[in-house]
Design an enzyme around this catalytic site. Structure first.
Site, PDB file in Angstrom:
ATOM      1  N   CYS A  20      -9.682  -8.457   3.502  1.00  9.25           N
ATOM      2  CA  CYS A  20     -10.547  -8.814   4.682  1.00  9.25           C
ATOM      3  C   CYS A  20     -11.798  -8.171   4.941  1.00  9.25           C
ATOM      4  O   CYS A  20     -11.766  -7.001   4.311  1.00  9.25           O
ATOM      5  CB  CYS A  20      -9.521  -8.763   5.963  1.00  9.25           C
ATOM      6  SG  CYS A  20      -9.281  -7.051   6.389  1.00  9.25           S
ATOM      7  N   GLU A  47       0.710  -1.186   0.021  1.00  8.38           N
ATOM      8  CA  GLU A  47       0.229  -0.189  -0.259  1.00  8.38           C
ATOM      9  C   GLU A  47       0.654   1.114   0.034  1.00  8.38           C
ATOM     10  O   GLU A  47       0.786   2.070   0.660  1.00  8.38           O
ATOM     11  CB  GLU A  47      -1.006  -0.048   1.212  1.00  8.38           C
ATOM     12  CG  GLU A  47      -1.664  -1.180   0.969  1.00  8.38           C
ATOM     13  CD  GLU A  47      -3.409  -1.287   2.051  1.00  8.38           C
ATOM     14  OE1 GLU A  47      -2.945  -0.566   3.005  1.00  8.38           O
ATOM     15  OE2 GLU A  47      -3.993  -2.326   1.771  1.00  8.38           O
ATOM     16  N   GLU A  92      -4.474  -9.160  -1.034  1.00  9.15           N
ATOM     17  CA  GLU A  92      -4.810  -8.946   0.345  1.00  9.15           C
ATOM     18  C   GLU A  92      -6.616  -8.716   0.374  1.00  9.15           C
ATOM     19  O   GLU A  92      -7.004  -7.885  -0.438  1.00  9.15           O
ATOM     20  CB  GLU A  92      -4.197  -7.735   1.202  1.00  9.15           C
ATOM     21  CG  GLU A  92      -4.395  -7.729   2.685  1.00  9.15           C
ATOM     22  CD  GLU A  92      -3.668  -6.488   3.186  1.00  9.15           C
ATOM     23  OE1 GLU A  92      -2.498  -6.188   3.009  1.00  9.15           O
ATOM     24  OE2 GLU A  92      -4.576  -5.773   3.725  1.00  9.15           O
ATOM     25  N   ASN A 132     -13.362 -10.962 -10.116  1.00 12.30           N
ATOM     26  CA  ASN A 132     -12.174 -10.584 -10.360  1.00 12.30           C
ATOM     27  C   ASN A 132     -11.743 -11.677 -11.263  1.00 12.30           C
ATOM     28  O   ASN A 132     -10.844 -11.525 -12.376  1.00 12.30           O
ATOM     29  CB  ASN A 132     -11.101 -10.608  -9.309  1.00 12.30           C
ATOM     30  CG  ASN A 132     -11.281  -9.394  -8.384  1.00 12.30           C
ATOM     31  OD1 ASN A 132     -11.426  -8.515  -9.108  1.00 12.30           O
ATOM     32  ND2 ASN A 132     -11.313  -9.366  -7.145  1.00 12.30           N
TER      33      ASN A 132
END
Ligand SMILES: *[C@@H]1O[C@H](CO)[C@@H](O)[C@H](O)[C@H]1NC(C)=O
Ligand SMILES: *[C@@H]1O[C@H](CO)[C@@H](O)[C@H](O)[C@H]1NC(C)=O
Ligand SMILES: *[C@@H]1O[C@H](CO)[C@@H](O)[C@H](O)[C@H]1NC(C)=O
Ligand SMILES: *[C@@H]1O[C@H](CO)[C@@H](O)[C@H](O)[C@H]1NC(C)=O
Ligand SMILES: *[C@@H]1O[C@H](CO)[C@@H](O)[C@H](O)[C@H]1NC(C)=O
Ligand SMILES: *[C@@H]1O[C@H](CO)[C@@H](O)[C@H](O)[C@H]1NC(C)=O
Ligand SMILES: *[C@@H]1O[C@H](CO)[C@@H](O)[C@H](O)[C@H]1NC(C)=O
Length: 516
Positions: free
Chosen positions: A359, A253, A357, A387
């Site tokens: 969550c 990030e 990633e 996706n």
């Protein structure tokens, strides 16, 4: 203890394998968890064989099933279309990206939570994720030193000004927690286990703000020492693992480090600085040290940063040559459409796109850990479906296991996870999110190809699908019913024949598997 599975011959052509082995516990949310402990866990068992006259269906539903398998007869004929609510067209001749795999992250916290269980319960948990009778995860992400899912901030060299990295060392988090578990995962996996590493922050003394978090960048004079630091990490990690890493991203990030309120470990990299660092420092340093064999993925942030963040690096031939893929996080997938993924694939068709990633960070209910919530699993399933239809080659979940609070996390950024550990009871709770990733990881093999699929009458978005062809030729159609009511679906192949007709109940996910 492995799952008790019985094959019942219902009548001549219909077989069903019945399992009633999930020890359900309801915590008052929309669905239930399966409870595992040191002596019991509901494994899926080995793969049930079926032949070309049959279709295998694996079902998970809000109110009853967890990977319930049925072997049903195949139709190969015509069906009056008025008998079906939706027809799903699948065509393996229209082929897209190749699958790399599915997995989760061994954060410090995940590793500590797993190790807080008895050895037998740990083994059940690890088998459930990585074993052939479980999810068959073949990918894992690890933070390079600390992330927010650590008990404190740290790097591998916290000695101020040690530019020669004399005091560089891995930590107890690696030696006692992450490495032993990674070794176990490598030995449980039945194929090459891919480990992807990402740093959250360089040593704080290498940064403009002298801190692990908040707004700060790498000092210019540290561009070379920090490249050396990453190479040192590759060397020491591989030595201790006894196996090779698969890939890395240069920064998790990278835009977080421009936010003065960013609470956890970060480092800001503008797209242009990132290009220059890769072209003149990181790329050559990694290559000269013999690590060009590692997959090099850039971005490692939300899809809304695509493709613009990657453009400077990909349009400079010096930096571009070091890059193999693009890493994406899911955090704005529910506010941005998938178009940036298509655009990125068009701009750089030879770079693969991998989700690294995901969550659930609250939502409804507004609580960090909401044991058994169906919606959170549905978010995972619909995200992976979407996706997979937009060039994404795999999906890595965030923490493999968290504690009852959704931590530990040194800045209190608690979240939910597919497996929640209750160390006091020596139990762990397997949530719908686990079955969401399992739907793909257990059924879609590395090297599978995403194929054309479309739903007729798709006016309401209730039935979401994606499809793959495994290397062994089997077609795997994934379908999710997000509606509160049942529908009859028909699966149509490239010759316009109905393969199959089935009633998909409300809030149900299916893997429908048949031979091409
Ligand atoms: C583990 O769970 C099973 C199934 O609920 C139960 O029968 C068994 O007693 C539990 N084992 C321990 C050690 O608590
Ligand atoms: C590296 O760190 C580990 C774990 O904290 C420690 O046991 C070991 O002594 C350290 N090695 C060196 C050379 O400092
Ligand atoms: C940082 O947080 C403070 C206090 O909540 C807020 O006033 C400020 O606008 C935030 N700054 C940014 C850049 O988000
Ligand atoms: C950054 O970390 C420090 C501790 O090292 C902490 O006190 C501070 O609150 C953190 N900053 C933010 C914005 O959370
Ligand atoms: C690529 O970037 C490097 C480093 O910033 C720069 O020296 C070089 O001129 C650029 N090359 C091209 C082809 O733009
Ligand atoms: C990434 O997504 C999160 C969650 O939606 C959001 O808070 C953050 O601002 C996003 N960052 C960027 C750069 O898109
Ligand atoms: C965790 O285990 C303890 C001890 O058995 C028990 O009291 C507690 O209710 C459990 N927590 C949950 C969320 O099940």
């Amino acid at each position: 203890m492995y799952r008790f599975k019985v094959l019942i011959l219902l009548f001549l052509f219909i077989k069903a394998s019945v399992s009633s082995d999930c020890v359900q516990r309801n915590y008052g949310y929309s669905s239930f968890v399966c409870v595992c402990n040191s002596t019991f866990c509901n494994f899926d068992g080995v793969t049930t064989p079926f032949d070309s006259t049959e279709v295998k269906v694996i079902k998970t539903s809000i109110d009853q099933f967890r990977n319930y398998e049925e072997i049903l007869p195949r139709l190969d004929g015509t069906v009056d279309s008025s008998q079906v609510d939706f027809s799903i067209f699948v065509n393996p001749n229209v082929r897209r990206q190749e699958v790399v795999g599915y997995g989760g992250a061994f954060t410090d916290s995940a590793s500590m939570n797993i190790k807080s269980l008895s050895q037998e319960a740990q083994d059940n948990l690890m088998n459930m994720y990585f074993g052939d009778e479980g999810s068959r995860y073949n990918l894992a992400r690890i933070p390079i030193a600390g992330s927010d899912f650590s008990t404190h901030p740290y790097s591998y060299d916290d000695i101020d000004g040690d530019v020669d990295l004399v005091y560089f060392n891995l930590t107890d988090e690696d030696y006692s927690y992450k490495i032993p578990l990674l070794r176990q995962a490598v030995s449980l996996a039945s194929e090459d286990f891919y480990i992807l590493a990402s740093p959250w922050s360089p040593p704080s003394w290498m940064k403009t703000n002298g801190k692990f978090n908040e707004s700060g960048e790498l000092l210019r004079e540290m561009w070379q020492p920090y490249a050396n630091y990453l190479v040192k990490f590759f060397e020491m990690y591989e030595d201790n693992l006894g196996s090779t890493l698969w890939g890395f991203t240069p920064q998790n990030e990278p835009l977080g480090g421009f936010d003065p309120n960013w609470s956890f470990n970060t480092c800001g990299w503008s797209a242009e600085d990132s290009r220059d660092w890769i072209a003149s420092f990181l790329g050559p340093t990694v290559s000269n040290a013999g690590y060009r064999r590692l997959q090099f993925l850039i971005d490692d942030f939300n899809r809304s940063t695509l493709p613009w963040y990657t453009l400077p690096t990909l349009s400079n031939s010096t930096s571009e040559q070091y890059v193999d893929g693009i890493a994406v996080h899911w955090y704005d997938d529910f506010t941005f459409g998938p178009e940036p993924l298509d655009e990125t694939h068009e701009i750089a068709p030879d770079k693969f796109i991998l989700y690294t990633e995901a969550c659930v960070d609250r939502g409804t209910p507004d609580i960090d850990v909401a044991l058994g919530t169906w919606d959170r699993g549905e978010m995972y399933v619909t995200d992976i479906i979407e996706n997979s239809n937009h060039w994404v080659t795999g999906w890595i979940d965030w923490n493999l296991a968290l504690d009852l609070q959704g931590g530990p996390n040194w800045v209190g950024n608690f979240v939910d996870a597919p497996v929640i550990v209750n160390a006091t009871a020596d139990e762990f709770y397997v949530q719908p999110m686990y079955y969401a990733v399992n739907l793909f990881s257990r059924n879609v093999q590395r090297g599978a190809t995403a194929i054309y699929n479309v739903v007729s009458n798709d006016y309401n978005d209730f039935i979401r699908t994606t499809a793959f062809q495994n290397p062994n030729g089997e077609i795997v159609l994934i379908a999710a019913n997000t509606a509160e009511k049942a529908f009859t679906i028909g699966v149509i192949n490239e010759n316009s024949e109905y393969i199959f007709k089935y009633t998909i109940e409300a809030k149900t996910w299916l893997a429908i598997i048949y031979k091409d």
